[in-house]
Design an enzyme around this catalytic site. Sequence first.
Site, mmCIF file in Angstrom:
data_model
loop_
_atom_site.group_PDB
_atom_site.id
_atom_site.type_symbol
_atom_site.label_atom_id
_atom_site.label_comp_id
_atom_site.label_asym_id
_atom_site.label_seq_id
_atom_site.Cartn_x
_atom_site.Cartn_y
_atom_site.Cartn_z
ATOM 1 N N LYS A 171 -23.350 10.105 -39.565
ATOM 2 C CA LYS A 171 -24.653 9.484 -39.347
ATOM 3 C C LYS A 171 -24.510 8.005 -39.011
ATOM 4 O O LYS A 171 -25.183 7.489 -38.113
ATOM 5 C CB LYS A 171 -25.538 9.683 -40.581
ATOM 6 C CG LYS A 171 -25.997 11.124 -40.762
ATOM 7 C CD LYS A 171 -26.555 11.386 -42.154
ATOM 8 C CE LYS A 171 -26.913 12.855 -42.311
ATOM 9 N NZ LYS A 171 -27.303 13.219 -43.684
ATOM 10 N N GLN A 185 -29.045 11.050 -49.297
ATOM 11 C CA GLN A 185 -28.111 12.134 -49.015
ATOM 12 C C GLN A 185 -28.070 13.103 -50.193
ATOM 13 O O GLN A 185 -27.706 12.726 -51.306
ATOM 14 C CB GLN A 185 -26.712 11.568 -48.737
ATOM 15 C CG GLN A 185 -25.666 12.617 -48.411
ATOM 16 C CD GLN A 185 -25.956 13.335 -47.104
ATOM 17 O OE1 GLN A 185 -26.287 12.712 -46.097
ATOM 18 N NE2 GLN A 185 -25.824 14.647 -47.103
ATOM 19 N N ASP A 227 -36.082 11.849 -43.353
ATOM 20 C CA ASP A 227 -35.830 13.288 -43.342
ATOM 21 C C ASP A 227 -37.102 14.104 -43.549
ATOM 22 O O ASP A 227 -37.039 15.319 -43.718
ATOM 23 C CB ASP A 227 -34.785 13.653 -44.403
ATOM 24 C CG ASP A 227 -34.038 14.938 -44.056
ATOM 25 O OD1 ASP A 227 -34.067 15.346 -42.879
ATOM 26 O OD2 ASP A 227 -33.424 15.534 -44.952
#
Length: 294
Positions: free
Chosen positions: A53, A97, A120
Amino acid sequence: MAKIIDGKALAKKMQKAIADEVAQLQAKYGRPPGLAVLMVGDNPASAAYVKNKETACHKAGITSFGKHLPASATQAELEQIIDELNKDDRVDGILIQLPLPDHLDSVALLNRLDPDKDADGLHPNNLGRLVRGEEGLRSCTPAGVMELLAEANIEIAGKNAVVIGRSILVGKPLALMLLEENATVTIAHSRTKALAEVTRKADILIAAIGRPEFVTADMVKPDAVVIDVGINRVTDDLGKSRLVGDVDYDSIVAIASHITPVPGGVGPMTVTMLLHNTVWSYRRKFAEGGSRNQ
């Protein structure tokens, strides 16, 4: 033989377009977009994902504000960092994460994010916008699946779509996105009876359960579109490991109309949609007249 839906190629094309857009917007707004990825502990898979990422951010011209914390980090420490990032005008997207160490409450931390920086798309506000069909940040992996279907010119409206898996990360939001495109959607899961009978009715079959090569050829309707969200590391009798998906690719590629490989299918699109979401939030902030935090 099925046509291969190449997620790696689509991700490369979309990331190039994102980089071009970022260059234009930075010249206009005076700063690049910013993404903060919070990782706790030293989970090897998480570390690899975070590295990918951060590399993708660099290539796209997005500033990365990585926060890598030890496994002993407390809930209060994470909350303080999230509060600071919520207020930081340089940061347009925040990603936690997952998975987090067991002692941390991931739901509470996700809910603490500024919904407009939720890269997200997992904050209740963004999931609610998805349910209502309103504009908003969308969960990266399901959004990536939808981009793959569009790239392959798969007609969704009126088709029977079966999603195996009901997680908040993939299964539930993906079912809603397919419904939004007028598919008739079934969510199957561990307690679904006669699962193969359900999956054989699918024009579009999506596996997102985290079980290696679980979906076999007898579970797939001929000429179905098969999207494999799973990524599992398996080791053979000689100790050699490899990555496989949730579907038995070698048997299904002979009967499906389209299929995604593992690796190189859905995976690259997850990172791409994370960049897309960060730029979307960045662009929206300036369209509203600058910082939402001033």
